[in-house]
Motif scaffolding. Structure first.
Motif, mmCIF file in Angstrom:
data_model
loop_
_atom_site.group_PDB
_atom_site.id
_atom_site.type_symbol
_atom_site.label_atom_id
_atom_site.label_comp_id
_atom_site.label_asym_id
_atom_site.label_seq_id
_atom_site.Cartn_x
_atom_site.Cartn_y
_atom_site.Cartn_z
ATOM 1 N N GLY A 159 45.886 42.178 -7.771
ATOM 2 C CA GLY A 159 46.888 42.639 -8.738
ATOM 3 C C GLY A 159 46.279 43.347 -9.919
ATOM 4 O O GLY A 159 45.351 44.132 -9.768
ATOM 5 N N ASP A 160 46.794 43.049 -11.125
ATOM 6 C CA ASP A 160 46.432 43.727 -12.363
ATOM 7 C C ASP A 160 44.916 43.720 -12.570
ATOM 8 O O ASP A 160 44.316 42.674 -12.791
ATOM 9 C CB ASP A 160 47.138 43.052 -13.544
ATOM 10 N N ARG A 161 44.304 44.883 -12.542
ATOM 11 C CA ARG A 161 42.847 44.989 -12.642
ATOM 12 C C ARG A 161 42.349 44.853 -14.077
ATOM 13 O O ARG A 161 41.211 44.472 -14.300
ATOM 14 C CB ARG A 161 42.384 46.319 -12.064
ATOM 15 N N SER A 162 43.171 45.140 -15.051
ATOM 16 C CA SER A 162 42.717 45.107 -16.444
ATOM 17 C C SER A 162 42.414 43.687 -16.917
ATOM 18 O O SER A 162 41.613 43.500 -17.825
ATOM 19 C CB SER A 162 43.754 45.748 -17.358
ATOM 20 N N GLU A 163 43.037 42.688 -16.321
ATOM 21 C CA GLU A 163 42.808 41.298 -16.728
ATOM 22 C C GLU A 163 42.097 40.499 -15.636
ATOM 23 O O GLU A 163 41.993 39.280 -15.725
ATOM 24 C CB GLU A 163 44.136 40.632 -17.076
ATOM 25 N N ASN A 164 41.596 41.177 -14.625
ATOM 26 C CA ASN A 164 40.962 40.513 -13.496
ATOM 27 C C ASN A 164 39.452 40.475 -13.720
ATOM 28 O O ASN A 164 38.747 41.461 -13.514
ATOM 29 C CB ASN A 164 41.317 41.270 -12.201
ATOM 30 N N ALA A 165 38.941 39.318 -14.147
ATOM 31 C CA ALA A 165 37.521 39.175 -14.470
ATOM 32 C C ALA A 165 36.643 39.417 -13.240
ATOM 33 O O ALA A 165 35.570 40.025 -13.344
ATOM 34 C CB ALA A 165 37.252 37.795 -15.052
ATOM 35 N N GLU A 166 37.073 38.945 -12.092
ATOM 36 C CA GLU A 166 36.294 39.137 -10.856
ATOM 37 C C GLU A 166 36.159 40.627 -10.544
ATOM 38 O O GLU A 166 35.078 41.098 -10.195
ATOM 39 C CB GLU A 166 36.975 38.411 -9.685
ATOM 40 N N TYR A 167 37.245 41.369 -10.702
ATOM 41 C CA TYR A 167 37.214 42.803 -10.438
ATOM 42 C C TYR A 167 36.250 43.512 -11.402
ATOM 43 O O TYR A 167 35.423 44.325 -11.002
ATOM 44 C CB TYR A 167 38.620 43.405 -10.558
ATOM 45 N N ILE A 168 36.343 43.176 -12.673
ATOM 46 C CA ILE A 168 35.488 43.797 -13.692
ATOM 47 C C ILE A 168 34.017 43.469 -13.431
ATOM 48 O O ILE A 168 33.153 44.347 -13.487
ATOM 49 C CB ILE A 168 35.923 43.349 -15.104
ATOM 50 N N TYR A 169 33.733 42.202 -13.117
ATOM 51 C CA TYR A 169 32.356 41.794 -12.841
ATOM 52 C C TYR A 169 31.801 42.533 -11.627
ATOM 53 O O TYR A 169 30.680 43.050 -11.657
ATOM 54 C CB TYR A 169 32.296 40.281 -12.610
ATOM 55 N N ARG A 170 32.566 42.588 -10.538
ATOM 56 C CA ARG A 170 32.098 43.253 -9.309
ATOM 57 C C ARG A 170 31.914 44.755 -9.525
ATOM 58 O O ARG A 170 31.005 45.353 -8.968
ATOM 59 C CB ARG A 170 33.066 43.004 -8.149
ATOM 60 N N LYS A 171 32.764 45.356 -10.340
ATOM 61 C CA LYS A 171 32.643 46.782 -10.632
ATOM 62 C C LYS A 171 31.329 47.066 -11.368
ATOM 63 O O LYS A 171 30.622 48.017 -11.038
ATOM 64 C CB LYS A 171 33.844 47.212 -11.485
ATOM 65 N N LYS A 172 30.999 46.217 -12.351
ATOM 66 C CA LYS A 172 29.733 46.375 -13.074
ATOM 67 C C LYS A 172 28.540 46.134 -12.153
ATOM 68 O O LYS A 172 27.538 46.844 -12.216
ATOM 69 C CB LYS A 172 29.674 45.418 -14.268
ATOM 70 N N GLU A 173 28.645 45.108 -11.315
ATOM 71 C CA GLU A 173 27.556 44.808 -10.381
ATOM 72 C C GLU A 173 27.329 45.972 -9.416
ATOM 73 O O GLU A 173 26.192 46.360 -9.147
ATOM 74 C CB GLU A 173 27.875 43.524 -9.601
ATOM 75 N N LEU A 174 28.398 46.542 -8.921
ATOM 76 C CA LEU A 174 28.298 47.679 -8.004
ATOM 77 C C LEU A 174 27.642 48.876 -8.700
ATOM 78 O O LEU A 174 26.816 49.569 -8.106
ATOM 79 C CB LEU A 174 29.681 48.053 -7.472
ATOM 80 N N GLY A 175 27.975 49.089 -9.955
ATOM 81 C CA GLY A 175 27.350 50.176 -10.718
ATOM 82 C C GLY A 175 25.849 49.994 -10.850
ATOM 83 O O GLY A 175 25.071 50.942 -10.701
ATOM 84 N N GLY A 176 25.410 48.763 -11.115
ATOM 85 C CA GLY A 176 23.979 48.472 -11.224
ATOM 86 C C GLY A 176 23.247 48.675 -9.902
ATOM 87 O O GLY A 176 22.151 49.233 -9.861
ATOM 88 N N ILE A 177 23.871 48.227 -8.835
ATOM 89 C CA ILE A 177 23.278 48.403 -7.505
ATOM 90 C C ILE A 177 23.163 49.887 -7.175
ATOM 91 O O ILE A 177 22.124 50.356 -6.690
ATOM 92 C CB ILE A 177 24.104 47.645 -6.435
ATOM 93 N N ASP A 178 24.230 50.636 -7.443
ATOM 94 C CA ASP A 178 24.216 52.071 -7.151
ATOM 95 C C ASP A 178 23.162 52.812 -7.965
ATOM 96 O O ASP A 178 22.496 53.719 -7.451
ATOM 97 C CB ASP A 178 25.589 52.686 -7.404
ATOM 98 N N ARG A 179 22.963 52.435 -9.233
ATOM 99 C CA ARG A 179 21.934 53.064 -10.058
ATOM 100 C C ARG A 179 20.541 52.829 -9.468
ATOM 101 O O ARG A 179 19.734 53.749 -9.381
ATOM 102 C CB ARG A 179 21.978 52.524 -11.492
ATOM 103 N N ARG A 180 20.278 51.597 -9.061
ATOM 104 C CA ARG A 180 18.955 51.284 -8.495
ATOM 105 C C ARG A 180 18.740 52.003 -7.149
ATOM 106 O O ARG A 180 17.652 52.515 -6.883
ATOM 107 C CB ARG A 180 18.797 49.766 -8.340
ATOM 108 N N ILE A 181 19.769 52.067 -6.331
ATOM 109 C CA ILE A 181 19.656 52.778 -5.046
ATOM 110 C C ILE A 181 19.371 54.261 -5.292
ATOM 111 O O ILE A 181 18.501 54.846 -4.639
ATOM 112 C CB ILE A 181 20.924 52.585 -4.188
#
Length: 168
Positions: free
Chosen positions: A48-70
């Protein structure tokens, strides 16, 4: 607006065979981890609502870090040159050498000169780009080396040179 930072100087393109293999393994692990994070991100987005979804926000940041390193590894690996295990003159210090040094006060330290992508200062691996490594290059046993440090000038005496990559 961000603060201007001048570009970093280009790092030496040299690496040991073990270091190159470790970077390739890291990239394979990152691709596997990326697949897991992408699945978790999709599941969090479906809640549902992504703006208040902590899991979504955390995974989005984690994915960004992984993509930068790759991206970094994809650019860096082709630029690297795997150095030979031993130079033509093993009596002198070159890339890959494990060097035993003695300071003026009798303290003994051991360093291995490696590429900037495989640093492990806690294990005694120093970059070929470091001031100490640059001062040691082409020196031999019983030579004296003076290095400027933030704490002042330090003098080392070279006690041993070894090209065996394994720790003694």
């Amino acid at each position: 607006m961000g603060r201007y930072r001048p570009p970093q100087p280009k790092a030496s393109p040299y690496i040991t065979r073990e270091g190159y293999d470790r970077l390739q393994q890291e990239m394979r692990r990152l691709w596997d981890r990326r697949a897991e994070v992408t699945q978790a991100l999709a599941a969090a987005a479906a809640e549902g609502d992504r703006s208040e979804n902590a899991e979504y926000i955390y995974r989005k940041k984690e994915l960004g870090g992984i993509d930068r390193r790759i991206r970094y590894l994809q650019k860096r690996l082709p630029e690297l040159t795997i150095a030979p295990d031993a130079p033509s003159n093993p009596q002198q210090i070159f890339f890959g050498a494990r060097v035993t040094l003695e300071s003026d006060n009798g303290e003994t330290v051991e360093y291995r000169i490696v590429g900037p992508d495989e640093l492990a200062p806690d294990q005694g691996d120093i970059s070929i780009d470091s001031p100490l490594a640059r001062a040691l290059l082409k020196k031999a046993v019983d030579d004296e080396v003076r290095v400027e440090t933030p704490g002042g000038s330090v003098t080392y005496y070279i006690n041993a040179i070894d090209y065996n990559p394994q720790r003694n």
